[in-house]
Design a protein around this motif. Structure first.
Motif, short mmCIF file in Angstrom:
data_model
loop_
_atom_site.label_atom_id
_atom_site.label_comp_id
_atom_site.label_asym_id
_atom_site.label_seq_id
_atom_site.Cartn_x
_atom_site.Cartn_y
_atom_site.Cartn_z
N LYS A 1 -4.64 2.75 -0.82
CA LYS A 1 -4.45 1.55 -1.66
C LYS A 1 -3.63 1.91 -2.89
N ALA B 1 -6.42 -5.30 -6.39
CA ALA B 1 -6.39 -3.84 -6.21
C ALA B 1 -7.54 -3.13 -6.91
N GLY C 1 0.83 -1.21 0.00
CA GLY C 1 0.00 0.00 0.00
C GLY C 1 0.86 1.25 0.00
#
Length: 489
Positions: free
Chosen positions: A404, A438, A398
């Protein structure tokens, strides 16, 4: 719970046992300034039901906002309201701003609507206007500004500055000179920030002589308190157009004004002298910074090392890094990343790997930026297996701010072109499994590349149509034809 009013002494040395033993802001920051530690201390304070002075709350809210700790600030503000703190209109404006930053504009609008009419003065209107401008809501901002004029609310440079900043960010800098003329016609004094926005607007139109007329006007206006940002702004404009001698003259003016030794001013000096290519001046300002701030912060080392790297002074950057490394209390991976990035750029992979591991041993785990550096290195050298590992590691790590990390679309496309050329279905599928950690959906060009990879490899996939439906994408006619050969039972 009652709170002490402003009329009471600001001393915290003679508190009764009903009060906190120390100033509130010290209590909240006793374990550092991370949001987690501040929230923990705030929760302990709330549970304790201890009293605090009202000025302490205001001072603490200011410090929380400066550090962008908006959620704890809002919670403190709400708690104090529940405990009976009598909020001024200024307090209400700050509360509105905190709501906008933490819960969004609609929540801030509802708070504004629910305020009593007596509280809806120029401060609260101005706070809402600033929120609209920061969110680039042009129509709403302009409508609210007109409403403020209709109500004959006292307008200050702050409201106009918000509107002009909005225009700058939305590519409407040509509208700013007209706003300046309106301010002058309404006898609203231009402040230092106003002059900065005005200069930037003229620079955007490549009117450098206009920029110089603005700085001259500011000098002649005895009411305006010039600050170092005016000259850092001017120097930056000169650097952008390659007028390095004029830029350095502006930086000399900045140095004269920086009599209070502002850390940010020193850092701007280092950065801007670096952009002029003047390494000697960079080192001179660095020595001045170190004298002014013997306990030099990591952020200052980060800035200096980055400037030295940009100036191709790798030995100087390494020496500065070793100095930071020898005295830092917390090993900041961002500082290490600067050198790791330069090592990778110069194909010094072994040195980059060694520094990454040294940082890890000191407690600084690689973040997404670290893995991005190695990712670009491996892609440049065609080492796609190692590059896929970097993508996986970056997603797991991250971003440094806790956010993120999402692989850039161009990077994803680069991988997919590689797998397509190699007819590597398993590699493509494995890579997309990593990417899906992701992102929620895949772009149509990625899925079309996957289809072509299956076709080139002579592989079939009975579930491909179902996958496309789940991703909610419509592929091209060419891809639909390939599906006829791929989707067989």
């Amino acid at each position: 719970m009652a709170l002490q009013q402003f009329g009471r002494s600001r001393s915290v040395t003679k508190r009764s046992k009903k009060h906190l033993e120390e100033a509130l802001y010290k209590r909240l920051f006793k374990d550092g300034s991370s949001e987690v530690s501040v929230r923990q201390q705030l929760n302990q304070f709330i549970k304790s039901h201890k009293r605090v002075y009202k000025w302490e709350v205001g001072d603490t809210l200011k410090k929380l906002r400066q550090r962008k700790l908006y959620y704890p600030a809002l919670k403190l503000s709400e708690t104090m309201t529940k405990r009976g703190m009598n909020k001024t209109v200024s307090d209400q404006a700050i509360h509105l701003d905190l709501i906008a930053k933490t819960r969004g504009i609609p929540a801030a609008e509802n708070f504004f609507i629910d305020l009593s009419e007596s509280s809806k003065n120029h401060l609260c209107y101005g706070a809402l206007l600033n929120c609209y401008c920061k969110e680039l809501m042009t129509e709403e901002a302009e409508a609210l500004m007109e409403k403020m004029k209709e109500l004959n609310l006292p307008l200050s440079s702050m409201s106009y500055n918000s509107i002009m900043t909005l225009y700058s960010k939305t590519g409407q800098s040509e509208r700013i000179p007209a706003i300046i003329q309106e301010m002058k016609a309404s006898n609203i004094m231009l402040d230092s920030y106003t002059y900065n926005v005005w200069m930037r607007a003229l620079a955007a139109a490549n009117d450098i002589s206009g920029v110089e007329r603005v700085i001259d006007e500011m000098k002649k206006d005895g009411r305006v308190t010039r600050d170092w940002t005016n000259y850092s702004n001017l120097a930056s404009i000169y650097v952008d157009v390659g007028l390095f001698e004029k830029a350095e003259s502006a930086l000399k003016e900045l140095e004269k004004i920086n009599s209070f030794k502002d850390l940010s001013a020193y850092q701007f000096l280092i950065t801007l002298y670096g952009r002029t290519g003047n390494l000697l001046e960079v080192y001179r300002i660095w020595r001045s910074l170190r004298l002014a701030f013997p306990k030099t912060a990591s952020i200052s080392y980060l800035n200096m090392i980055q400037v030295l790297v940009n100036l191709k002074d790798l030995p100087g950057a390494e020496k500065c890094f070793r100095e930071w490394e020898s005295q830092c209390s917390t090993y900041d991976i961002r500082v290490a990343n600067v050198l790791i990035g330069e090592y990778a750029k110069q194909d010094l992979l072994k040195k980059a790997e060694e520094l990454k591991e040294r940082a890890r041993r000191r407690g600084a785990n690689p973040n997404a930026k670290t893995w991005e550096i190695f990712l670009h290195y491996y892609l440049k050298n065609g080492e796609f297996g190692s590059a896929v590992d970097c993508v996986a590691n970056a997603i797991s790590a991250g971003r440094g701010d806790g956010g993120k990390w999402i692989p850039p679309q161009e990077i994803v496309n680069t991988f997919m072109r590689h797998f397509e050329q190699k007819k590597d279905v398993d590699g493509a599928e494995g890579f997309l499994d990593t990417v899906k950690r992701a992102v929620d959906t895949l772009e149509v060009e990625v899925l079309e590349s996957l289809i072509r990879t299956y076709a080139a490899a002579g592989r079939t996939s009975p579930v491909m149509r179902r996958r496309l439906k789940m991703e909610n994408v419509e592929v091209s006619e060419a891809s639909k034809k390939l599906l006829e050969t791929i989707c067989v039972d």
